[in-house]
Design a protein around this motif. Structure first.
Motif, mmCIF file in Angstrom:
data_model
loop_
_atom_site.group_PDB
_atom_site.id
_atom_site.type_symbol
_atom_site.label_atom_id
_atom_site.label_comp_id
_atom_site.label_asym_id
_atom_site.label_seq_id
_atom_site.Cartn_x
_atom_site.Cartn_y
_atom_site.Cartn_z
ATOM 1 N N MET A 80 0.957 -1.141 -0.049
ATOM 2 C CA MET A 80 0.226 0.041 0.069
ATOM 3 C C MET A 80 0.735 1.229 0.047
ATOM 4 O O MET A 80 0.497 2.275 -0.476
ATOM 5 C CB MET A 80 -1.041 -0.041 1.236
ATOM 6 N N LYS A 81 2.078 1.136 0.856
ATOM 7 C CA LYS A 81 2.869 2.353 0.751
ATOM 8 C C LYS A 81 3.358 2.577 -0.756
ATOM 9 O O LYS A 81 3.359 3.753 -1.179
ATOM 10 C CB LYS A 81 4.271 2.093 1.501
ATOM 11 N N ILE B 236 1.311 8.717 -18.649
ATOM 12 C CA ILE B 236 0.319 8.649 -17.555
ATOM 13 C C ILE B 236 -0.438 7.330 -17.556
ATOM 14 O O ILE B 236 -0.719 6.648 -16.388
ATOM 15 C CB ILE B 236 -0.501 9.856 -17.499
ATOM 16 N N ALA C 194 0.557 6.544 -6.985
ATOM 17 C CA ALA C 194 -0.445 7.882 -6.903
ATOM 18 C C ALA C 194 0.112 8.965 -6.972
ATOM 19 O O ALA C 194 -0.468 10.015 -7.752
ATOM 20 C CB ALA C 194 -1.639 7.613 -5.821
ATOM 21 N N ARG C 195 0.844 9.183 -6.040
ATOM 22 C CA ARG C 195 1.750 10.547 -5.845
ATOM 23 C C ARG C 195 2.198 10.703 -7.312
ATOM 24 O O ARG C 195 2.174 12.022 -7.616
ATOM 25 C CB ARG C 195 2.736 10.462 -4.662
ATOM 26 N N ILE D 103 -0.959 4.426 -14.570
ATOM 27 C CA ILE D 103 -2.399 4.520 -14.012
ATOM 28 C C ILE D 103 -2.662 2.485 -14.065
ATOM 29 O O ILE D 103 -3.165 1.943 -13.341
ATOM 30 C CB ILE D 103 -3.430 5.020 -14.838
ATOM 31 N N ILE E 259 1.813 1.681 -3.367
ATOM 32 C CA ILE E 259 0.616 2.333 -4.344
ATOM 33 C C ILE E 259 0.377 3.950 -4.001
ATOM 34 O O ILE E 259 0.085 4.594 -4.861
ATOM 35 C CB ILE E 259 -0.500 1.310 -4.179
ATOM 36 N N GLU E 260 0.620 4.005 -2.754
ATOM 37 C CA GLU E 260 0.375 5.398 -2.480
ATOM 38 C C GLU E 260 1.419 6.406 -3.326
ATOM 39 O O GLU E 260 1.253 7.322 -3.598
ATOM 40 C CB GLU E 260 0.927 5.545 -0.871
ATOM 41 N N VAL F 122 0.699 14.457 -14.090
ATOM 42 C CA VAL F 122 -0.173 15.293 -14.541
ATOM 43 C C VAL F 122 0.108 16.853 -14.447
ATOM 44 O O VAL F 122 0.108 17.607 -15.452
ATOM 45 C CB VAL F 122 -1.541 15.033 -13.935
ATOM 46 N N ASP F 123 0.578 17.156 -13.231
ATOM 47 C CA ASP F 123 1.189 18.420 -13.008
ATOM 48 C C ASP F 123 2.099 18.818 -13.760
ATOM 49 O O ASP F 123 1.961 19.997 -14.221
ATOM 50 C CB ASP F 123 1.643 18.583 -11.512
ATOM 51 N N GLU F 124 2.842 17.846 -14.309
ATOM 52 C CA GLU F 124 4.157 18.203 -15.051
ATOM 53 C C GLU F 124 3.621 18.231 -16.502
ATOM 54 O O GLU F 124 4.532 18.186 -17.557
ATOM 55 C CB GLU F 124 5.206 17.464 -14.796
ATOM 56 N N ILE G 292 1.713 9.813 -10.179
ATOM 57 C CA ILE G 292 0.854 9.869 -11.156
ATOM 58 C C ILE G 292 0.337 11.471 -11.131
ATOM 59 O O ILE G 292 0.211 12.094 -12.084
ATOM 60 C CB ILE G 292 -0.256 9.074 -11.378
ATOM 61 N N HIS G 293 0.015 11.839 -10.011
ATOM 62 C CA HIS G 293 -0.257 13.294 -9.650
ATOM 63 C C HIS G 293 0.763 14.145 -10.207
ATOM 64 O O HIS G 293 0.360 15.429 -10.910
ATOM 65 C CB HIS G 293 -0.424 13.512 -8.071
ATOM 66 N N LEU H 134 -0.701 0.973 -11.557
ATOM 67 C CA LEU H 134 -1.166 0.938 -10.325
ATOM 68 C C LEU H 134 -2.743 0.245 -9.987
ATOM 69 O O LEU H 134 -2.873 -0.500 -9.096
ATOM 70 C CB LEU H 134 -1.745 2.577 -10.085
ATOM 71 N N THR H 135 -3.455 0.294 -11.116
ATOM 72 C CA THR H 135 -4.665 -0.424 -11.013
ATOM 73 C C THR H 135 -4.362 -2.084 -10.943
ATOM 74 O O THR H 135 -5.008 -2.591 -10.011
ATOM 75 C CB THR H 135 -5.413 -0.522 -12.488
#
Lengths: 109, 109, 109, 109
Positions: free
Chosen positions: C31-32, C54, C38-39, C58, C34-35, C45-47, C41-42, C61-62
């Protein structure tokens, strides 16, 4: 390799004809097999075979269907979508929206 | 139409017989419909119908199959799994492992 | 193998305590990760990184999430469900229904 | 919050820059929420909360991720793919192949 007949661009009931499917015979064979799998599952239920065995067959059928869907989607994108780009941006955009919607429906199915 | 015989708990080729399916007639009807959907998709490919329309039908078929699988799994868990608990912990554990594996196969299909 | 602490059967807020998770440290590590995905991927997107890249992240991650879900479900069925069978048929049935519903939600998610 | 730079069409490391994401702020908010969901699931595992509740949260996270993926894919197809068609058939074909592969990876994830 591409044996699309000469009629490929004539209009048939509202769509340009779809000579887009690469290796149509292979898709037909795959769908024939899938039909047989569905019939086999019907028989397993009828004979009250073991649930887990039926589930295993449903998983195999789902997987086979997914393969056909991804293959058709790939063909569609390569042929229809690419062709649409020759029709101008509005047509291309409409085709892309249509494909995107179909993908979403499939992913959510 | 559910003719599950009185022998439902006798052993048939290594499994207890499967009188577990609630509403067997309904599953048979659903599988019959799914078979028809598969045949329809075969025809659509044969007639080179529009890719997106074929994909839409495949999505519907996938969705119908998923419903059958989830229904059978639910029945299986309620009947076979619950019954297995009467057979002692080893048998129950084996049944649970088997169901868990089938779920994983289905989720990944 | 099972290092469930002695407190495993005490009741905590309405549930029997869940010392059911085999190898909890491994789930926490997954889970760490996976977290972190997620970060990541954020940030992508931001960049405004490339969409396809991306999407690939995803998908990864899925896939990782699915692995965790199937692992937890397997643990749940082996521990909670098996334990429930000691509580009598009504309790076992309720647990099985609960698990079956959770599986359906996951399969449809 | 959308800080898409004016350079959106310049080439950055091999790709045309990706000013393609409609409503970037919304994607960032969604990924932030997904990150929070992943953190919440980590905590649930750490606190050994009830398996079924954890599974329910994983289903919600999977579903949220799928929404982001389908949104990005839709954006990608509308922007990158459409843009690619201006670059000539080879470039368009390469882009389409790339998108088709990403879709297959996602569907199979």
């Amino acid at each position: 390799m591409d044996t699309t007949p000469a009629t490929a661009d004539t209009t048939v009931d509202g769509h340009t004809a779809h000579g887009y499917i690469s290796d149509k015979a292979r898709y037909l064979a795959r769908m024939k097999r899938i039909e047989g799998q569905a019939r086999g599952i019907h028989r397993m239920v009828d004979e009250e075979q073991y649930c887990i065995d039926i589930l295993t067959q449903i998983s195999a059928l789902t997987s086979a269907l997914r393969g056909v869907a991804l293959g058709l989607l790939d063909d569609h994108m390569k042929h229809c979508l690419l062709d649409a780009t020759h029709l101008g941006p509005e047509a291309a955009e409409a085709k892309i929206q249509e494909a995107s919607d179909a993908i979403a429906r499939f992913v959510r199915s």
